[in-house]
Every structure is written in C-alpha cells, then in structure tokens.
Design an enzyme around this catalytic site. Structure first.
Site, PDB file in Angstrom:
ATOM      1  N   ASP A  36       0.820  -1.201   0.000  1.00  0.00           N
ATOM      2  CA  ASP A  36       0.000   0.000   0.000  1.00  0.00           C
ATOM      3  C   ASP A  36       0.858   1.257   0.000  1.00  0.00           C
ATOM      4  O   ASP A  36       2.064   1.219   0.288  1.00  0.00           O
ATOM      5  CB  ASP A  36      -0.919   0.018   1.225  1.00  0.00           C
ATOM      6  CG  ASP A  36      -2.142  -0.868   1.057  1.00  0.00           C
ATOM      7  OD1 ASP A  36      -2.404  -1.292  -0.075  1.00  0.00           O
ATOM      8  OD2 ASP A  36      -2.825  -1.127   2.072  1.00  0.00           O
ATOM      9  N   LYS A  58      -3.285   3.516  -2.781  1.00  0.00           N
ATOM     10  CA  LYS A  58      -4.526   4.256  -3.011  1.00  0.00           C
ATOM     11  C   LYS A  58      -4.403   5.640  -2.397  1.00  0.00           C
ATOM     12  O   LYS A  58      -4.015   5.776  -1.241  1.00  0.00           O
ATOM     13  CB  LYS A  58      -5.718   3.531  -2.382  1.00  0.00           C
ATOM     14  CG  LYS A  58      -5.986   2.151  -2.966  1.00  0.00           C
ATOM     15  CD  LYS A  58      -7.124   1.476  -2.234  1.00  0.00           C
ATOM     16  CE  LYS A  58      -7.384   0.078  -2.776  1.00  0.00           C
ATOM     17  NZ  LYS A  58      -8.453  -0.610  -2.037  1.00  0.00           N
ATOM     18  N   MET A 173      -8.430   9.219   8.799  1.00  0.00           N
ATOM     19  CA  MET A 173      -8.693   9.502   7.382  1.00  0.00           C
ATOM     20  C   MET A 173      -9.776  10.562   7.179  1.00  0.00           C
ATOM     21  O   MET A 173     -10.430  10.579   6.153  1.00  0.00           O
ATOM     22  CB  MET A 173      -9.095   8.221   6.637  1.00  0.00           C
ATOM     23  CG  MET A 173      -8.072   7.101   6.731  1.00  0.00           C
ATOM     24  SD  MET A 173      -8.606   5.595   5.898  1.00  0.00           S
ATOM     25  CE  MET A 173      -9.940   5.053   6.970  1.00  0.00           C
TER      26      MET A 173
END
Length: 258
Positions: A36, A58, A173
């Site tokens: 990631d 991502k 996030m």
C-alpha cells in the site's frame, strides 16, 4: 500445482521499526509483495532480490489499483504457487479492507494468515505525545473513520451517541471532512472548547501536529494546509502533549532520519 499462501501483514505506521518480527520474517521470504501507499518504504529493501513488488497504493482521489484488481492479483499469484505478502499500513483489519481480502481468499480456497500490525489509531497519537487514555483524564477511547464507503446512503457513525460517550475520540482519514465531523459532534452536544489535535504524516520525519479545540481545529487544519494522511484526536488528553509528553518532536534530525 499446489497453491501458495497469502499473508495479510500489518506494516505499522510510518516508522519502519514498528513492523512485527513475524511480519518482517514473512516479508523477507515472500515471492510476491503487494504493498500500500502508506507502508514505510524502507521495508521494501528487506524483500528478496527477485521478489515481485506490486504497488497497490490508493490516494483519496486516485486508486492505482481497484480493490477488485488487488484481490485478483492476490488470487492469481497464490494459485501459481507463490507465497504472497499483502503489506498494509498500520493494521490490516482496521479500516484497511483486509477482511475483504481474507474473504476473497477463503472463497477461492487459498490458505491465508493475518499478521496484526501496530495501528496508526494509537501509534500516531503516541508519537505526537498524546496518550489516548490516562487514569485521571480518560478511561476509554473510540476510533471512527472519517472516510466511509461513498456508496452508503448515509453515515453509519452515530454522532449523537459519540458526542455523549465521553473519553477520547480518534478520527482516522477524516481531514477532508473534518469541518463536517466536528460540526456534527457539536450539534449533538459536545463542548466546542474540548481540546483537539490533528497529526499529519505521524511517526515519520514529516510529522506535523497542530492543536486547537473542537470548534477551531478544522479551520486551523485548512489554514495550515494539513493533508492526508492525518489523524485527529479529540479529548482532554490532548493537553498532555503541551505538558511535556511530546517526545518525538524534540528528537535530533539525524535520529529522525536514521
């Protein structure tokens, strides 16, 4: 040909030394590593010289690979007999879609293991000098995501209950929705004067933390151009940062970059 095995490994947040001994051992022997964006990039130097390295990073508005493509690669390499490490920032099961990848393996008969990692939910506040609990201040903490599935018809976070619960709140996030989230908490009764902090690029040499209140923190984050990845902490424990617990900030630069 017998299938290989998939290992869903938590890399920990930021600091490469926070990966577990088991995770590092598996990484060093893996034939395929699918990693990631937020893994400590130094860990890639621990892989075998001929290991296949696949970037599945991502970003908030751009995904290098869709989740369905990641699942397909996991299955394809394992079915070809390879041992695959799926290296994920923090812990693979905490807002990391590791559960979906495990289910995909199970559905196709691929053996897998889950190797927990140090979650950024508590490690990043610790690196910013903010203990999530303190026996005189907070006896509980709640972790929520500020980035829910956009296909959901409405948020599954119960802000009314969260505002009344007490203790410490960790928002992962959520920097791009921070104003909306803090407004919801205040709307449902949380005091706007409660201390709050946002930590950008926690547990890395790029770490930056700003402190304010529930009412002011979203505006301060905008003014300071705080960008993902960032974690927000709301609660009286934030005061401990200013009381001398902010240990990481004072490390010499040569130690931070070592």
């Amino acid at each position: 040909m017998s299938s290989g095995k998939v290992f869903l490994v938590g890399a920990g947040p930021g600091d490469p030394d926070l990966i577990s001994i088991k995770g590092l051992r598996l990484l060093r022997r893996a034939e395929v590593v699918i990693y990631d964006r937020l893994i400590p990039c130094e860990l890639l130097s621990e892989t075998r010289p001929k290991a296949e390295l696949i970037d599945a990073g991502k970003q908030p508005t751009r995904h290098r690979l869709a989740q369905e493509e990641i699942n397909a690669i996991l299955l394809d390499r394992a079915l070809k007999g390879c041992d695959v490490v799926r290296l994920k920032g923090g812990d693979p099961l905490i807002f990391g879609r590791g559960g979906e990848e495990a289910l995909a393996c199970r559905e196709h008969g691929i053996p897998f293991e889950i190797v927990p990692g140090v979650s950024s939910a508590f490690a990043v506040p610790a690196y910013a000098g903010i203990p999530l609990t303190h026996r005189h201040i907070s006896s509980a903490f709640t972790v929520i995501t500020g980035h829910e599935d956009p296909a959901k018809p409405e948020s599954s976070v119960n802000y009314r209950a969260l505002a009344q619960l007490g203790g410490t709140i960790v928002i992962m996030m959520g920097v791009n929705r921070l104003g909306e989230i803090t407004d919801q908490l205040q709307k449902h009764g949380m005091d706007g004067e409660i201390p709050a902090a946002v930590i950008e690029w926690g547990a890395t040499p790029r770490q930056r933390a700003i402190v304010g209140t529930l009412e002011t923190i979203a505006g301060s984050a905008r003014e300071q151009d705080i960008q993902p990845p960032a974690i927000t902490v709301v609660g009286d424990v934030v005061r401990l940062r200013g009381a001398g617990v902010a240990w990481f900030d004072s490390l010499p630069e040569d130690v931070l970059l070592a």
